[in-house]
Design a protein around this motif. Structure first.
Motif, short mmCIF file in Angstrom:
data_model
loop_
_atom_site.label_atom_id
_atom_site.label_comp_id
_atom_site.label_asym_id
_atom_site.label_seq_id
_atom_site.Cartn_x
_atom_site.Cartn_y
_atom_site.Cartn_z
N MET A 1 0.79 -1.42 -0.05
CA MET A 1 0.15 -0.10 -0.15
C MET A 1 0.80 1.05 0.00
SD MET A 1 -3.16 -0.98 2.55
CE MET A 1 -4.17 -2.67 2.22
N TRP A 3 0.94 5.54 0.19
CA TRP A 3 0.82 6.42 0.85
C TRP A 3 -0.56 7.54 0.46
CZ3 TRP A 3 0.69 7.54 5.91
CH2 TRP A 3 0.47 9.13 6.40
N ASP A 7 -5.39 3.70 -0.74
CA ASP A 7 -4.27 2.82 0.11
C ASP A 7 -5.06 2.61 1.72
OD1 ASP A 7 -4.11 1.75 -2.56
OD2 ASP A 7 -1.92 2.28 -2.08
N LEU A 8 -4.83 4.29 1.94
CA LEU A 8 -4.97 4.68 3.45
C LEU A 8 -6.28 3.60 4.33
CD1 LEU A 8 -3.26 8.08 3.97
CD2 LEU A 8 -2.46 5.67 4.90
N LYS A 10 -7.87 1.38 2.59
CA LYS A 10 -7.67 -0.71 2.81
C LYS A 10 -7.28 -0.36 4.01
CE LYS A 10 -7.73 -0.92 -2.30
NZ LYS A 10 -6.67 -0.96 -3.49
N TYR A 11 -6.03 0.31 4.52
CA TYR A 11 -4.93 0.52 5.31
C TYR A 11 -5.11 -0.31 7.10
CZ TYR A 11 -1.58 0.68 9.52
OH TYR A 11 -0.79 0.56 10.58
N ASN A 12 -6.81 0.92 7.57
CA ASN A 12 -7.04 1.19 8.13
C ASN A 12 -8.50 -0.10 8.24
OD1 ASN A 12 -7.72 2.41 10.12
ND2 ASN A 12 -9.77 3.56 9.16
N LYS A 15 -5.43 -3.82 8.81
CA LYS A 15 -3.94 -3.17 9.74
C LYS A 15 -2.72 -3.94 10.70
CE LYS A 15 -5.02 1.40 11.56
NZ LYS A 15 -5.32 2.09 13.03
N ILE A 18 -0.84 -5.67 8.19
CA ILE A 18 0.02 -4.59 6.99
C ILE A 18 1.12 -4.20 8.29
CG2 ILE A 18 0.81 -2.70 6.22
CD1 ILE A 18 -2.25 -3.27 4.97
N GLU A 54 6.36 -2.17 -3.49
CA GLU A 54 5.24 -2.00 -2.65
C GLU A 54 4.38 -3.22 -3.84
OE1 GLU A 54 1.47 -1.21 -2.67
OE2 GLU A 54 2.47 -0.60 -4.67
N MET A 62 3.85 -1.12 4.43
CA MET A 62 3.10 0.32 3.38
C MET A 62 4.71 1.46 3.54
SD MET A 62 1.17 3.05 3.40
CE MET A 62 -0.36 2.48 4.65
#
Length: 152
Positions: A1, A3, A7-8, A10-12, A15, A18, A54, A62
């Motif tokens: 992912m 910045w 993508d943030l 998706k990261y959330n 978590k 990742i 990535e 990330m």
């Protein structure tokens, strides 16, 4: 992912999977044309390389924005800043913080970093055909992926 806002999000949602953040380190200077051009070329290659990493490790890492520093900056001050980045990342929580760079001067102080440092040897890609550049980046990416996996 990467910045990016997409993508943030998706990261959330993911978590817990990742656990590694990668921060590219790039020197910057404007002055002597040859040195400045070399840094600019390395920045471009580092960006391509980081994006390939990535893609290859998507869902596990990330990719942070590139940390850019002035070539003549005091490295001990840069280490303090990077260690504060590491502290921030570990609170997110990322288990691994990896710094990557073509700049060999980081190797001398890598032990002072609270994250792991990976030095990448550069190959001169100036004047190379696009297909050759892509192949070189791909080869180096796959070698680095294996190194990163050893941290897990």
């Amino acid at each position: 992912m990467k910045w990016t806002s997409v993508d943030l999000q998706k990261y959330n949602q993911a978590k817990e999977y990742i656990d590694t953040v990668i921060v590219p380190l790039a020197p910057f200077q404007i002055g002597a044309l040859e040195a400045s051009a070399k840094n600019a070329d390395q920045y471009d290659i580092l960006t391509l390389f980081a994006r390939e990493l990535e893609k290859e490790l998507m869902g596990r890492i990330m990719l942070a924005p590139t940390y850019t520093y002035i070539v003549t900056a005091e490295k001990s001050e840069e280490v303090k800043r990077l260690n504060s980045w590491t502290d921030h990342f570990k609170k997110q929580p990322f288990k691994q913080v990896l710094y990557i760079s073509f700049d060999p001067s980081w190797r001398k102080i890598a032990n002072d970093l609270e994250g792991e440092f990976i030095w990448l040897p550069t190959a001169s890609l100036k004047g190379a055909e696009p297909a050759a550049v892509k192949g070189i980046i791909r080869d180096q990416t796959m070698q680095t992926v294996e190194l990163i996996k050893s941290f897990w």
